[in-house]
Design a protein around this motif. Structure first.
Motif, PDB file in Angstrom:
ATOM      1  N   THR A 175      -2.297 -46.737 -10.167  1.00 32.02           N
ATOM      2  CA  THR A 175      -2.187 -47.439 -11.443  1.00 32.02           C
ATOM      3  C   THR A 175      -1.205 -46.682 -12.331  1.00 32.02           C
ATOM      4  OG1 THR A 175      -4.102 -46.235 -12.342  1.00 32.02           O
ATOM      5  CG2 THR A 175      -4.531 -48.378 -11.326  1.00 32.02           C
ATOM      6  N   PHE A 176      -0.604 -47.391 -13.303  1.00 30.49           N
ATOM      7  CA  PHE A 176       0.468 -46.795 -14.102  1.00 30.49           C
ATOM      8  C   PHE A 176       0.242 -46.924 -15.611  1.00 30.49           C
ATOM      9  CE2 PHE A 176       2.173 -48.279 -10.053  1.00 30.49           C
ATOM     10  CZ  PHE A 176       2.731 -47.114  -9.561  1.00 30.49           C
ATOM     11  N   GLY A 177      -0.951 -47.342 -16.025  1.00 32.42           N
ATOM     12  CA  GLY A 177      -1.216 -47.487 -17.454  1.00 32.42           C
ATOM     13  C   GLY A 177      -0.499 -48.702 -18.024  1.00 32.42           C
ATOM     14  N   THR A 178      -0.442 -48.773 -19.335  1.00 28.50           N
ATOM     15  CA  THR A 178       0.188 -49.909 -20.002  1.00 28.50           C
ATOM     16  C   THR A 178       1.706 -49.797 -19.923  1.00 28.50           C
ATOM     17  OG1 THR A 178      -1.675 -50.112 -21.536  1.00 28.50           O
ATOM     18  CG2 THR A 178       0.374 -51.206 -22.160  1.00 28.50           C
ATOM     19  N   MET A 179       2.349 -50.852 -19.439  1.00 35.10           N
ATOM     20  CA  MET A 179       3.795 -50.892 -19.311  1.00 35.10           C
ATOM     21  C   MET A 179       4.328 -52.192 -19.907  1.00 35.10           C
ATOM     22  SD  MET A 179       4.573 -49.542 -15.405  1.00 35.10           S
ATOM     23  CE  MET A 179       6.152 -50.371 -15.459  1.00 35.10           C
ATOM     24  N   VAL A 180       5.607 -52.187 -20.208  1.00 40.09           N
ATOM     25  CA  VAL A 180       6.271 -53.421 -20.601  1.00 40.09           C
ATOM     26  C   VAL A 180       6.365 -54.325 -19.378  1.00 40.09           C
ATOM     27  CG1 VAL A 180       8.438 -54.463 -21.366  1.00 40.09           C
ATOM     28  CG2 VAL A 180       7.585 -52.399 -22.488  1.00 40.09           C
ATOM     29  N   HIS A 181       5.927 -55.554 -19.534  1.00 40.05           N
ATOM     30  CA  HIS A 181       6.080 -56.550 -18.470  1.00 40.05           C
ATOM     31  C   HIS A 181       7.443 -57.214 -18.586  1.00 40.05           C
ATOM     32  CE1 HIS A 181       5.608 -60.584 -16.605  1.00 40.05           C
ATOM     33  NE2 HIS A 181       4.762 -59.988 -15.776  1.00 40.05           N
ATOM     34  N   GLY A 182       7.781 -57.665 -19.807  1.00 32.96           N
ATOM     35  CA  GLY A 182       9.074 -58.297 -19.999  1.00 32.96           C
ATOM     36  C   GLY A 182       9.220 -58.893 -21.380  1.00 32.96           C
ATOM     37  N   ASP A 226      14.210 -69.874 -25.328  1.00 37.49           N
ATOM     38  CA  ASP A 226      14.436 -70.999 -24.412  1.00 37.49           C
ATOM     39  C   ASP A 226      13.431 -71.037 -23.264  1.00 37.49           C
ATOM     40  OD1 ASP A 226      15.483 -68.745 -23.171  1.00 37.49           O
ATOM     41  OD2 ASP A 226      17.007 -69.891 -22.100  1.00 37.49           O
ATOM     42  N   GLU A 227      12.569 -69.985 -23.148  1.00 36.10           N
ATOM     43  CA  GLU A 227      11.528 -69.974 -22.134  1.00 36.10           C
ATOM     44  C   GLU A 227      10.129 -69.919 -22.737  1.00 36.10           C
ATOM     45  OE1 GLU A 227      12.351 -66.743 -19.507  1.00 36.10           O
ATOM     46  OE2 GLU A 227      14.281 -67.538 -18.843  1.00 36.10           O
ATOM     47  N   SER A 228      10.031 -69.902 -24.062  1.00 38.18           N
ATOM     48  CA  SER A 228       8.737 -69.827 -24.732  1.00 38.18           C
ATOM     49  C   SER A 228       8.088 -71.209 -24.816  1.00 38.18           C
ATOM     50  CB  SER A 228       8.879 -69.231 -26.132  1.00 38.18           C
ATOM     51  OG  SER A 228       9.635 -70.098 -26.958  1.00 38.18           O
ATOM     52  N   LYS A 229       6.790 -71.228 -25.108  1.00 39.79           N
ATOM     53  CA  LYS A 229       6.067 -72.498 -25.166  1.00 39.79           C
ATOM     54  C   LYS A 229       6.550 -73.384 -26.310  1.00 39.79           C
ATOM     55  CE  LYS A 229       1.848 -70.670 -23.054  1.00 39.79           C
ATOM     56  NZ  LYS A 229       0.397 -70.391 -23.227  1.00 39.79           N
ATOM     57  N   ASP A 230       6.874 -72.776 -27.452  1.00 37.97           N
ATOM     58  CA  ASP A 230       7.303 -73.575 -28.602  1.00 37.97           C
ATOM     59  C   ASP A 230       8.816 -73.700 -28.717  1.00 37.97           C
ATOM     60  OD1 ASP A 230       8.041 -71.062 -29.432  1.00 37.97           O
ATOM     61  OD2 ASP A 230       6.666 -70.961 -31.121  1.00 37.97           O
ATOM     62  N   GLY A 231       9.551 -72.994 -27.828  1.00 38.07           N
ATOM     63  CA  GLY A 231      11.003 -73.075 -27.863  1.00 38.07           C
ATOM     64  C   GLY A 231      11.650 -72.295 -28.990  1.00 38.07           C
ATOM     65  N   ARG A 232      10.886 -71.409 -29.669  1.00 33.44           N
ATOM     66  CA  ARG A 232      11.430 -70.667 -30.804  1.00 33.44           C
ATOM     67  C   ARG A 232      11.056 -69.187 -30.778  1.00 33.44           C
ATOM     68  NH1 ARG A 232      10.007 -71.281 -35.555  1.00 33.44           N
ATOM     69  NH2 ARG A 232      12.038 -71.050 -36.524  1.00 33.44           N
ATOM     70  N   SER A 233       9.987 -68.818 -30.079  1.00 30.34           N
ATOM     71  CA  SER A 233       9.422 -67.468 -30.183  1.00 30.34           C
ATOM     72  C   SER A 233      10.116 -66.472 -29.267  1.00 30.34           C
ATOM     73  CB  SER A 233       7.927 -67.496 -29.853  1.00 30.34           C
ATOM     74  OG  SER A 233       7.231 -68.354 -30.725  1.00 30.34           O
ATOM     75  N   PHE A 234      10.374 -65.279 -29.818  1.00 29.47           N
ATOM     76  CA  PHE A 234      10.869 -64.145 -29.042  1.00 29.47           C
ATOM     77  C   PHE A 234       9.754 -63.109 -29.041  1.00 29.47           C
ATOM     78  CE2 PHE A 234      13.756 -60.196 -29.124  1.00 29.47           C
ATOM     79  CZ  PHE A 234      13.704 -60.083 -27.743  1.00 29.47           C
ATOM     80  N   THR A 275       0.698 -59.829 -25.844  1.00 27.44           N
ATOM     81  CA  THR A 275       2.042 -60.208 -26.299  1.00 27.44           C
ATOM     82  C   THR A 275       2.243 -59.751 -27.732  1.00 27.44           C
ATOM     83  OG1 THR A 275       1.281 -62.394 -27.034  1.00 27.44           O
ATOM     84  CG2 THR A 275       2.116 -62.228 -24.778  1.00 27.44           C
ATOM     85  N   ILE A 276       3.459 -59.333 -28.031  1.00 28.79           N
ATOM     86  CA  ILE A 276       3.806 -58.878 -29.380  1.00 28.79           C
ATOM     87  C   ILE A 276       4.944 -59.747 -29.900  1.00 28.79           C
ATOM     88  CG2 ILE A 276       4.619 -56.947 -30.781  1.00 28.79           C
ATOM     89  CD1 ILE A 276       3.520 -55.069 -28.618  1.00 28.79           C
ATOM     90  N   PRO A 277       4.699 -60.565 -30.931  1.00 31.25           N
ATOM     91  CA  PRO A 277       5.793 -61.395 -31.475  1.00 31.25           C
ATOM     92  C   PRO A 277       6.841 -60.535 -32.165  1.00 31.25           C
ATOM     93  CG  PRO A 277       3.818 -61.580 -32.838  1.00 31.25           C
ATOM     94  CD  PRO A 277       3.430 -60.775 -31.637  1.00 31.25           C
TER      95      PRO A 277
END
Length: 231
Positions: free
Chosen positions: A165-172, A177-185, A210-212
């Motif tokens: 295991t590697f602890g908490t990591m950035v997934h991505g 253009d890939e978000s559910k609402d089409g606006r969120s980063f 997730t962190i907006p």
């Protein structure tokens, strides 16, 4: 459709730097021990990408022992033109098998006429065979990577029979253009586990942390105005 959609490739190089953002605050960089989902997605996009679809990384197999090397780096200070000494910690001889599949980008309905699985998968396989359409980087530009065709289950990992295991990591990162609402980063986090040298990735919409960051509009394409479709 995902079952017939899968593509596998090998990516390797002399060094890799999948930066842990916590180590960058003081101007230095240290790599995660394994690649992030976003880094592997970026590699797949460098091999072949169009806004019509999105690459989903299914899993990665670690083919080389996890080992690191530190280097002294002189960084330019842009405020006064002088340089400062930093230490970057790189992965040595990274070597991975990546399995991925594509899905249509439902936010890009303006490109629905380009949705042809057979066409895009054929182009992807030819691009892998040629080493990619764009330069391949393992986390950062100074870490050149190379891709080639591969079969995921034909090569065994040195970590076969082990669990890590590697602890908490950035997934991505989730772009508008890939978000559910089409606006969120947003930034996605997760807690990866490697079993038998294989890390299975959750899809971006399955990440629970997730962190907006901010909202913004992405560029839209209109046939006949800013792009054309060949007959």
């Amino acid at each position: 459709m995902e079952a017939i959609n899968k593509v596998c490739f090998r990516v390797y190089g002399r060094y890799a730097l999948f930066s842990d953002p916590i180590t960058r605050v003081g101007g230095e960089k240290s790599s995660y021990p394994v690649p992030t989902y976003q880094a592997l997605k970026g590699i797949a996009e460098s091999v072949y990408w169009k806004p019509t679809f999105t690459w989903i990384i299914d899993r990665v197999k670690i083919l080389s022992p996890i080992d690191m090397e530190s280097k002294n780096i002189k960084n330019l200070k842009y405020n006064d033109g002088t340089s400062d000494l930093s230490i970057y910690s790189y992965l040595i001889n990274p070597d991975y098998l990546v399995e991925t599949h594509l899905i249509w980008n439902e936010n890009r309905r303006d490109l629905s006429a380009d949705r042809d699985y057979k066409k895009h998968l054929s182009i992807m396989l030819r691009s892998i065979d040629k080493g990619g359409r764009r330069d391949i980087f393992l986390g950062t530009r100074e870490c050149q990577g190379y891709v080639e065709p591969a079969v995921f289950d034909e090569v065994e990992s040195p970590y076969s029979g082990k669990t890590m295991t590697f602890g908490t990591m950035v997934h991505g990162l989730t772009y508008p253009d890939e978000s559910k609402d089409g606006r969120s980063f947003e930034v996605r986090l997760w807690n990866p586990q490697m079993k038998d040298g294989i890390i299975n990735f959750p899809s971006p919409n399955e990440c629970k942390i997730t962190i907006p960051v901010r909202n913004y509009e992405y560029k839209k394409f209109t046939p006949g105005i800013n792009f054309t479709i060949s007959e």
